[in-house]
Design a protein around this motif. Structure first.
Motif, PDB file in Angstrom:
ATOM      1  N   ASP A 171       0.677  -1.287  -0.007  1.00  0.00           N
ATOM      2  CA  ASP A 171      -0.036  -0.134  -0.052  1.00  0.00           C
ATOM      3  C   ASP A 171       0.919   1.245  -0.138  1.00  0.00           C
ATOM      4  N   ALA A 172       1.851   1.516   0.671  1.00  0.00           N
ATOM      5  CA  ALA A 172       2.811   2.690   0.796  1.00  0.00           C
ATOM      6  C   ALA A 172       3.528   2.577  -0.425  1.00  0.00           C
ATOM      7  N   LEU A 173       3.793   1.529  -1.108  1.00  0.00           N
ATOM      8  CA  LEU A 173       4.577   1.577  -2.410  1.00  0.00           C
ATOM      9  C   LEU A 173       3.655   2.142  -3.503  1.00  0.00           C
ATOM     10  N   VAL A 174       2.378   1.701  -3.633  1.00  0.00           N
ATOM     11  CA  VAL A 174       1.484   1.971  -4.572  1.00  0.00           C
ATOM     12  C   VAL A 174       1.053   3.581  -4.314  1.00  0.00           C
ATOM     13  N   VAL A 175       0.785   3.836  -3.111  1.00  0.00           N
ATOM     14  CA  VAL A 175       0.566   5.239  -2.979  1.00  0.00           C
ATOM     15  C   VAL A 175       1.634   6.196  -3.214  1.00  0.00           C
ATOM     16  N   GLY A 176       2.868   5.678  -3.064  1.00  0.00           N
ATOM     17  CA  GLY A 176       4.008   6.647  -3.350  1.00  0.00           C
ATOM     18  C   GLY A 176       4.019   6.738  -4.984  1.00  0.00           C
ATOM     19  N   TYR A 177       3.813   5.776  -5.605  1.00  0.00           N
ATOM     20  CA  TYR A 177       3.958   6.034  -7.154  1.00  0.00           C
ATOM     21  C   TYR A 177       2.801   6.594  -7.913  1.00  0.00           C
TER      22      TYR A 177
ATOM     23  N   ARG B  62      -7.582   8.503  -0.952  1.00  0.00           N
ATOM     24  CA  ARG B  62      -7.760   8.412   0.505  1.00  0.00           C
ATOM     25  C   ARG B  62      -6.772   8.078   1.320  1.00  0.00           C
ATOM     26  N   VAL B  63      -5.868   7.145   0.958  1.00  0.00           N
ATOM     27  CA  VAL B  63      -4.647   6.694   1.720  1.00  0.00           C
ATOM     28  C   VAL B  63      -3.631   8.044   1.671  1.00  0.00           C
ATOM     29  N   ARG B  64      -3.441   8.798   0.567  1.00  0.00           N
ATOM     30  CA  ARG B  64      -2.504   9.671   0.435  1.00  0.00           C
ATOM     31  C   ARG B  64      -2.914  10.863   1.365  1.00  0.00           C
ATOM     32  N   ASP B  65      -4.097  11.214   1.594  1.00  0.00           N
ATOM     33  CA  ASP B  65      -4.992  11.990   2.464  1.00  0.00           C
ATOM     34  C   ASP B  65      -4.407  11.671   3.856  1.00  0.00           C
ATOM     35  N   GLU B  66      -4.599  10.276   4.285  1.00  0.00           N
ATOM     36  CA  GLU B  66      -4.643   9.922   5.353  1.00  0.00           C
ATOM     37  C   GLU B  66      -2.939   9.942   5.842  1.00  0.00           C
ATOM     38  N   CYS B  67      -1.981   9.724   4.993  1.00  0.00           N
ATOM     39  CA  CYS B  67      -0.573   9.736   5.324  1.00  0.00           C
ATOM     40  C   CYS B  67      -0.103  11.149   5.358  1.00  0.00           C
ATOM     41  N   PHE B  68      -0.389  12.160   4.117  1.00  0.00           N
ATOM     42  CA  PHE B  68       0.261  13.203   3.977  1.00  0.00           C
ATOM     43  C   PHE B  68      -0.230  14.336   4.336  1.00  0.00           C
ATOM     44  N   GLY B  69      -1.794  14.558   3.972  1.00  0.00           N
ATOM     45  CA  GLY B  69      -2.565  15.537   3.963  1.00  0.00           C
ATOM     46  C   GLY B  69      -2.134  16.521   2.972  1.00  0.00           C
ATOM     47  N   VAL B  70      -2.640  17.803   2.942  1.00  0.00           N
ATOM     48  CA  VAL B  70      -1.984  18.628   1.688  1.00  0.00           C
ATOM     49  C   VAL B  70      -0.785  19.323   2.238  1.00  0.00           C
ATOM     50  N   VAL B  71       0.385  19.149   1.400  1.00  0.00           N
ATOM     51  CA  VAL B  71       1.737  19.684   2.189  1.00  0.00           C
ATOM     52  C   VAL B  71       2.003  21.082   1.141  1.00  0.00           C
ATOM     53  N   ASP B  72       2.533  21.723   1.793  1.00  0.00           N
ATOM     54  CA  ASP B  72       2.850  23.275   1.361  1.00  0.00           C
ATOM     55  C   ASP B  72       4.354  23.153   1.482  1.00  0.00           C
ATOM     56  N   VAL B  73       5.176  23.608   0.457  1.00  0.00           N
ATOM     57  CA  VAL B  73       6.495  23.850   0.136  1.00  0.00           C
ATOM     58  C   VAL B  73       7.178  24.367   1.442  1.00  0.00           C
ATOM     59  N   ALA B  74       6.430  25.406   1.934  1.00  0.00           N
ATOM     60  CA  ALA B  74       7.021  26.088   3.162  1.00  0.00           C
ATOM     61  C   ALA B  74       7.172  25.181   4.213  1.00  0.00           C
ATOM     62  N   ASP B  75       6.344  24.271   4.388  1.00  0.00           N
ATOM     63  CA  ASP B  75       6.470  23.379   5.879  1.00  0.00           C
ATOM     64  C   ASP B  75       7.760  22.795   6.036  1.00  0.00           C
ATOM     65  N   ALA B  76       8.282  22.536   5.151  1.00  0.00           N
ATOM     66  CA  ALA B  76       9.459  21.629   4.959  1.00  0.00           C
ATOM     67  C   ALA B  76      10.716  22.385   5.280  1.00  0.00           C
ATOM     68  N   PHE B  77      10.498  23.869   5.297  1.00  0.00           N
ATOM     69  CA  PHE B  77      11.786  24.537   5.611  1.00  0.00           C
ATOM     70  C   PHE B  77      11.577  25.599   6.435  1.00  0.00           C
ATOM     71  N   LYS B  78      10.459  25.393   7.590  1.00  0.00           N
ATOM     72  CA  LYS B  78      10.165  26.354   8.556  1.00  0.00           C
ATOM     73  C   LYS B  78      11.083  25.998   9.835  1.00  0.00           C
ATOM     74  N   ASP B  79      11.333  26.646  10.884  1.00  0.00           N
ATOM     75  CA  ASP B  79      12.070  26.396  12.139  1.00  0.00           C
ATOM     76  C   ASP B  79      11.058  25.535  12.970  1.00  0.00           C
ATOM     77  N   THR B  80       9.879  25.844  12.680  1.00  0.00           N
ATOM     78  CA  THR B  80       8.736  25.203  13.491  1.00  0.00           C
ATOM     79  C   THR B  80       7.715  24.709  12.627  1.00  0.00           C
ATOM     80  N   PRO B  81       7.407  23.325  12.176  1.00  0.00           N
ATOM     81  CA  PRO B  81       6.447  23.226  11.066  1.00  0.00           C
ATOM     82  C   PRO B  81       5.176  23.471  11.881  1.00  0.00           C
ATOM     83  N   SER B  82       4.158  23.564  10.800  1.00  0.00           N
ATOM     84  CA  SER B  82       2.809  24.059  11.159  1.00  0.00           C
ATOM     85  C   SER B  82       2.174  22.759  11.985  1.00  0.00           C
ATOM     86  N   PRO B  83       1.313  23.293  13.004  1.00  0.00           N
ATOM     87  CA  PRO B  83       0.628  22.331  14.025  1.00  0.00           C
ATOM     88  C   PRO B  83      -0.299  21.649  13.283  1.00  0.00           C
TER      89      PRO B  83
END
Length: 426
Positions: free
Chosen positions: A241-247, A278-299
């Motif tokens: 499941d993780a692999l299929v969702v990744g691709y 569905r599984v993508r939303d369960e694992c990741f949600g909606v990601v903003d590029v800025a989330d990866a480079f903040k000092d403190t990630p968004s709650p």
């Protein structure tokens, strides 16, 4: 110690622009407690000894590639962080078979959609890399990754998706035809085709082959899913499941100029498309590029982001030197061979001992052949220089002999001058 998962950075509202990285993120999200790991969008393969991402760091230990990461997590947790624990023997066999099937076929579709396609590459993929990479990698890595994607898909006969390659091929064909006398020279200078014309021909020439490629991947997975919540179970996700969702998450990217990947997924496998979303939303949600480079990630972020290290002058210099080394013929071969040996070491249980031995022997043989070639070239140059010296084509005059010759020339000239003066006086 908290585990660190280093990946290519986010793009297209996903936490990574790479399918293997997405699969690793999905797996850790489902298998490992959130307080036991952090996600680092380093976007730099050189952080790993094998020069690959995703890479999991556990203290001084580095593990790269999705399957190796899964196996390492199983070992360090004594099976507690293994998603496949509930599967039977048949389920394990399905996981192995469909995982290999998804990786091989899914990567080809991603390559064609995001890299080979000129429309998608210049409008979406290249800008996405520009948002996550620092100088000079933002100019070096995307073309290199695109070249690799073209090489992986060259056997499919879909180079028409690349408008530049198609134009170059047509130019070569016209030149060859003119040289062979098949067309008059006054007909060679044809007007350049417009972009709209090229796009129309591209869609027409590639349509049927793309239809076959997408059907080959989607239909078996759609049948495997049937009416279950996950591919192999109705209760818990698995490694598959993780692999299929990744691709297949890249088949749900909206707004691409050439959206054939998404259209094929929606039309050929609607249940599979809903499952991936569905599984993508369960694992990741909606990601903003800025989330990866903040000092403190968004709650609100579902992922345990940690800010990557800042790029310094030493890192920039190392990147430029590595790029120069990869462009130098002999050095590039040596570096490629070293990476092959490191990859063999990192494969672990992914291959049999016999396969690992064959790959290691191949790497060593290539290394020996390389040094033999260097020695042969050096011997040839030495022999040529010796030949030139032997036949007097090149001569070396020692400094002492040269000075002595000059002094003798001066003495002889002075004596001749004296004799001339005496004769004139007499």
């Amino acid at each position: 110690m908290v585990l660190e998962l280093h990946v290519w950075g986010p793009a297209f509202a996903l936490p990574s622009i790479d399918a293997q990285c997405l699969a690793a993120i999905a797996y850790l999200t489902k298998a490992v407690p959130r307080d036991q790991w952090v996600l680092v969008a380093s976007s730099d393969p050189s952080v790993s000894p094998t020069n690959e991402l995703p890479a999991l760091r556990d203290g001084a230990t580095w593990v790269s590639k999705f399957r190796n990461i899964v196996d390492y997590l199983r070992q360090v947790s004594d099976g507690a962080w293994l998603l496949n624990s509930q599967l039977t023997g048949l389920g394990e066999a399905d996981t192995i078979a469909f995982s290999a099937f998804t990786e091989s076929n899914g990567q080809l579709l991603i390559d064609l959609s995001l890299y080979v396609s000129s429309q998608n590459y210049y409008a979406a993929t290249s800008p996405a890399y520009g948002a996550i990479l620092t100088w000079p990698n933002q100019w070096i890595l995307p073309p290199k990754l695109r070249t690799r994607a073209k090489n992986r898909t060259a056997h499919l006969g879909l180079s028409s998706l690349d408008l530049e390659a198609g134009e170059e091929e047509r130019t070569r064909e016209r030149s060859a035809a003119a040289a062979a006398g098949q067309i008059p020279k006054n007909l060679i200078a044809r007007p350049r085709e417009t972009v709209s014309t090229l796009l129309g021909k591209t869609a027409q020439n590639s349509r049927f082959r793309l239809e076959a490629l997408t059907a080959d991947l989607f239909e078996p997975l759609e049948q495997l899913l049937a009416g279950k919540a996950y591919l192999l179970s109705d209760q818990e996700p698995s490694t598959l499941d993780a692999l299929v969702v990744g691709y297949l998450s890249f088949g749900l990217v909206p707004g691409l100029p050439a959206p054939w990947f998404a259209e094929a997924l929606q039309s050929k496998a609607p249940r599979l498309a809903k499952y991936v979303a569905r599984v993508r939303d369960e694992c990741f949600g909606v990601v903003d590029v800025a989330d990866a480079f903040k000092d403190t990630p968004s709650p609100s972020s579902k992922l345990p982001w940690r800010q990557p290290e800042r790029v310094n002058a030493g890192k920039i210099g190392s990147t430029l030197l590595n790029t120069l080394a990869d462009a130098t013929p002999i050095l590039s071969d040596l570096r490629a061979n070293d990476r092959l040996r490191e990859s063999v070491k990192s494969l672990g249980e992914e291959v049999t001992p016999l396969e690992a031995k064959i790959m290691a022997e191949t790497a060593e043989a290539k290394r020996k052949d390389m040094f033999l070639s260097i020695a042969s070239v050096a011997a040839g140059v030495t022999a040529m220089v010796g030949y030139l010296f032997y036949h007097g084509i090149i001569s070396v005059v020692r400094e002492e002999e040269q000075n002595q010759t000059q002094e003798e020339g001066y003495t002889e000239g002075e004596s001749r001058s004296a004799q001339s003066i005496l004769q004139a006086l007499l």
